[in-house]
Design a protein around this motif. Sequence first.
Motif, PDB file in Angstrom:
ATOM      1  N   GLN D  41       0.838  -1.199   0.000  1.00 52.33           N
ATOM      2  CA  GLN D  41       0.000   0.000   0.000  1.00 52.33           C
ATOM      3  C   GLN D  41       0.876   1.254   0.000  1.00 52.33           C
ATOM      4  N   SER D  45       1.402   3.892  -3.066  1.00 54.33           N
ATOM      5  CA  SER D  45       1.018   5.284  -2.770  1.00 54.33           C
ATOM      6  C   SER D  45       2.163   6.224  -3.120  1.00 54.33           C
ATOM      7  N   ARG D  51      -2.499   8.756  -1.744  1.00 51.51           N
ATOM      8  CA  ARG D  51      -2.838   7.545  -1.000  1.00 51.51           C
ATOM      9  C   ARG D  51      -3.775   6.683  -1.833  1.00 51.51           C
ATOM     10  N   ARG D  53      -5.423   2.611  -2.640  1.00 52.56           N
ATOM     11  CA  ARG D  53      -5.627   1.251  -2.144  1.00 52.56           C
ATOM     12  C   ARG D  53      -5.309   0.311  -3.299  1.00 52.56           C
ATOM     13  N   PRO D 219     -11.380   7.126  -2.844  1.00 53.81           N
ATOM     14  CA  PRO D 219     -11.376   6.357  -1.585  1.00 53.81           C
ATOM     15  C   PRO D 219     -12.734   5.765  -1.239  1.00 53.81           C
ATOM     16  N   GLU D 220     -13.815   6.415  -1.668  1.00 48.35           N
ATOM     17  CA  GLU D 220     -15.136   5.912  -1.302  1.00 48.35           C
ATOM     18  C   GLU D 220     -15.441   4.567  -1.945  1.00 48.35           C
ATOM     19  N   ALA D 222     -13.215   2.039  -2.036  1.00 48.16           N
ATOM     20  CA  ALA D 222     -12.278   1.012  -1.587  1.00 48.16           C
ATOM     21  C   ALA D 222     -12.918  -0.039  -0.688  1.00 48.16           C
TER      22      ALA D 222
END
Lengths: 349, 349, 349, 349
Positions: D41, D45, D51, D53, D219-220, D222
């Motif tokens: 990870q 990144s 960042r 995933r 990110p939402e 992941a």
Amino acid sequence: MIDYRSDNTGRAAPEILEALVRANAGTALGYGADEWTARLQDRFSEVFETRVRVSPVATGTAANALSLAAIAPSCGLVFCSEAAHINTSEANAAGFFGGGLKLVSVAGSHARIGVEALRDTLAGFPPGALHRGQPAAVSLTQASDLGAVYPLAEIRAIAEIAKARGLKLHMDGARFANALARLGCSPAEMSWRSGVDILSFGATKNGGALCDAIVVFAPELADGLAVQLRRAGQVWSKMRFASAQLAAYVADGLWLRLAQASNAAATRIAAGIAGLPGLRLVAPVEANELFLETSSAVMDGLEQDGFQFYRRSPTLARFVCRFDVTESEADALVAALKRHCAAPARAAE
Amino acid sequence: MIDYRSDNTGRAAPEILEALVRANAGTALGYGADEWTARLQDRFSEVFETRVRVSPVATGTAANALSLAAIAPSCGLVFCSEAAHINTSEANAAGFFGGGLKLVSVAGSHARIGVEALRDTLAGFPPGALHRGQPAAVSLTQASDLGAVYPLAEIRAIAEIAKARGLKLHMDGARFANALARLGCSPAEMSWRSGVDILSFGATKNGGALCDAIVVFAPELADGLAVQLRRAGQVWSKMRFASAQLAAYVADGLWLRLAQASNAAATRIAAGIAGLPGLRLVAPVEANELFLETSSAVMDGLEQDGFQFYRRSPTLARFVCRFDVTESEADALVAALKRHCAAPARAAE
Amino acid sequence: MIDYRSDNTGRAAPEILEALVRANAGTALGYGADEWTARLQDRFSEVFETRVRVSPVATGTAANALSLAAIAPSCGLVFCSEAAHINTSEANAAGFFGGGLKLVSVAGSHARIGVEALRDTLAGFPPGALHRGQPAAVSLTQASDLGAVYPLAEIRAIAEIAKARGLKLHMDGARFANALARLGCSPAEMSWRSGVDILSFGATKNGGALCDAIVVFAPELADGLAVQLRRAGQVWSKMRFASAQLAAYVADGLWLRLAQASNAAATRIAAGIAGLPGLRLVAPVEANELFLETSSAVMDGLEQDGFQFYRRSPTLARFVCRFDVTESEADALVAALKRHCAAPARAAE
Amino acid sequence: MIDYRSDNTGRAAPEILEALVRANAGTALGYGADEWTARLQDRFSEVFETRVRVSPVATGTAANALSLAAIAPSCGLVFCSEAAHINTSEANAAGFFGGGLKLVSVAGSHARIGVEALRDTLAGFPPGALHRGQPAAVSLTQASDLGAVYPLAEIRAIAEIAKARGLKLHMDGARFANALARLGCSPAEMSWRSGVDILSFGATKNGGALCDAIVVFAPELADGLAVQLRRAGQVWSKMRFASAQLAAYVADGLWLRLAQASNAAATRIAAGIAGLPGLRLVAPVEANELFLETSSAVMDGLEQDGFQFYRRSPTLARFVCRFDVTESEADALVAALKRHCAAPARAAE
């Protein structure tokens, strides 16, 4: 022959078919863009005392499966009674429409979810466990599949547990009107005011003909559901003929009168057979169904008398009262049960 | 206002609703185990001159998607016209019910599959290629989505190509009766005798109310389909009200009379506008639809006159004749088109 | 730290990685059309004494879900133990890959299906009931999820019941080698000769690295499965690196040696703790797992000593032996358990 | 024999297998809860300067289908090139994992989506049309399936059109490194900085062995994806062996060196054959593939010389350069092509 097989073996209330026939005038846009369907939105919003989206669908199975698919992702778990219709009688529809979503049984009495049992079951599915399906929703059947009714306090307690875990609450209201008539509360109280997010609104079993409905209380669910319904082949192009039925169903309290009638017949039978030896009601008679534990001999006798009903097992019989069961038909069943239970027990089967 | 928007904006034929109302007598077993549904099997078997299984469903989308799911595995490919309703207008229903099955377009004229184009397209999917979906079925729309009709010889040629590759043949007969009325052949000739395995049998667009049907000619498909229908929420518990509609639809040639009426209206309009400058029919008028290429100005004029129709694009208008369009309504459209096309062209749009 | 958390926390057997590295020579066709994969077919066919189709897959979840989808239609029911990994730990994978197929639990001891319980459960699903999902398959987990092993006679009895109803038989062999080592029978006897149609062949938990496999004994399933695997994203383009691992796994009895080692460690521990007060094995130790009922105090003590294991509940601990657990590591656990169980019980928790 | 059939017929880069072998030490928690996966990870990144995933998966098909299912609902439409791998070569995987989601082709050059063509196509799907699937995402293949590369400006233009309609952007980066090496930009620029929400990150075709990956920038998405991966059987229990491969792949610029090597070979061949009569490159050579239009006679000649490649049609040959194609192998192909193209044309084919 007196038919206690099911409430779906019954006729439709004439008012409903008359409304359907009246809708056959002029032209109207298809797929729900007609005036009947628009008025239906208003009418149900009045009935439920909040702005709802109501979508007519062909069957209760469609209402249930599409409701669950709307509130649970395909990796979701939906908690319900082992005896729930969605679990026993809809041929995997929830799993199919939900892309693999899974039903998890929760213990309880009389085909209801128990409040403590739900708490315990959920504790076995801690958040963040990716190996399991993800808890997504709870489904209550009101009235239950054994003819019992959740009191409001229980619905609220279940809703509270569900919401604390972020779960949505579905109500399978195939016999919503029967439960409502029993509790004497408002439709709002028995649904969204008690935490219900989406409702399978049954009409067919209570004098309807060709449609039930989904009632959405959580507005964020409504648009997604609309596409799902279209894709599910549940949006009639001549929707007015469905909307007219549902409008007539709730007009002037028709639905409650029909449910009161079938409930009253069941109550009358239950009262009539109270205390008879060789008979046991396996659940309280709170709607329009009676589940009787008795001998095969008694069941045979009833059938020879011309009563129709379902044998759920060699010792369990189900009797369902239609809205148009008459008092004399109810009394005839009571009399027959008295006669057969009084008969000397025959040789063991 | 004269409504040419769609045949599903129209009324139901009164005979159909009368039959529905007549079915409201006595009790009857649910989920299709009633006498009306049993008689419907016999009736359709007579109509099609072979033993068929007919299953009423709520919508044409359900009929199509469940038919395709019955003949194609989830890794299957179904070949159809780019313009086919299953491809353009059913919100992924075929892919959904078919667990991911995929539609592949085949070129052709007037929203039909071309015989040579099908052969060529299939050649691009040689047997044994695991990387691609697996060719499984061909779907024809009769009448097509541009109002054209496949002659029997073309259906047979397509069926032959399909069968040579082991593919099943589906017919989307949302306007089956219109095509039948056009060809003047028997229902058997236009279906199983020409190689069709499963048929979406439309009634709604031709005077029906709340149901279409799936007609299965390949008996090995019938039992599996029955479970799928149940799971799809397409099996009404009070099925008699659906079966009665379909039985009335085919009784005494009603369906053909209705289709002849709407076809005749379309033909009358087409004849009336033949040769008008500024108008072009983009497909032959062989059923009850007209697709007219014309200017926005003409369309605006028609709308101001009170005609309702769909604008498919800035230069393409669709007019659909209902079974109850009158000759004077048809003549009114012709007259208006003549008037607007004769008008001096306005400034460029 | 001594790790008893799982057999999948362990290393791979060096022979397996060496074979993987050796496969890195020259070019080879992709997607399984290489020589390593061809030889793997031969090798597994020898191991199983019949012509099999073996397909490497990434995980046991993929093996299980795709196996079940290959033998059950989307409206199908698969009967398994309540505690089966497919039911508890694979995030609805069976329902997802199976398009909605549903798992039905069958009672039994030690996470196994009971023979009589299966018979009874199936009796509740009589043929022809369209309202329910359709019985399609039985899934056995060998060794079970509590570390118990089905004797051959039980597998055969279950297969007989299944076949009498036309159901297929799947075996989840995530710990196939452990069960085989326990029974001392041949792979053929524990699979197709006892009625197994399709096998999830586990390697990862027993010294494998990045693949398990599906072994198909019923040839009619193989071609359909091949497309499903491709579509499931389970067909590596550089398949040789997977096939080489599996070939090494079964070469020269490696798999059985590894399983014998982990079984022996578990047996050694079980023998060492026999009769200890405050400890109870909840299932016979027949493979490489121990499920111990004991107090939290004992578990705390073990953790403080540096032992790693899973707490399944406040009073149930699971210990899994890897193939490379040493005798002294096993003895250390025995000694620690003796020490903690002998300690005076502390105050109530 | 010189193998130009595919980049997946090639070896793995030794560094990658060495890393895999080095990971075989000690015990490690399963299903990605290990240190290798945690470090991966961080490493990715860094590589992507944000960042991310990153989830290792077995195949590019899994990466694509699960990525699309993560960004499109089951009634969704995903816009892609007609020639996109997801559309032509993954056996309906997107439709399957996406529960029926549908791919819609967009025109463009060299297997790329055209910016204007996307705008036009989307205009045909106005918002709010429930009859159609719902526009949900766009999928770009970088490098394209004809070996062409989108310049950054085009990716951004496409992203802008997509975002204006609320669509997510997926990139199929099966040959991400080849495109990156070509453009000479940063991984961030070619992905999230240009609007990409989710990336199928290919390694296998560029010297990897047994895994590719999904890289999530939004990110939402992941957490939902994590469950989907588990359910899809794409989460190895011994994940460290996959994570170690991917970490080695991006360590010290290995991935770029490998891609530069295969790109350079392709460029060398393209340069060598420029202007040859009887040969036409159907797309610019911007990555490691050449698509040559030529005669069957030339192809026959090459095969007789021992060159391996794919015949896409009687007149189209595909040559793919592996990372370890040598300059002399490239020159040998050039020489052979020169020889065969100079040969007098044989009788017409």
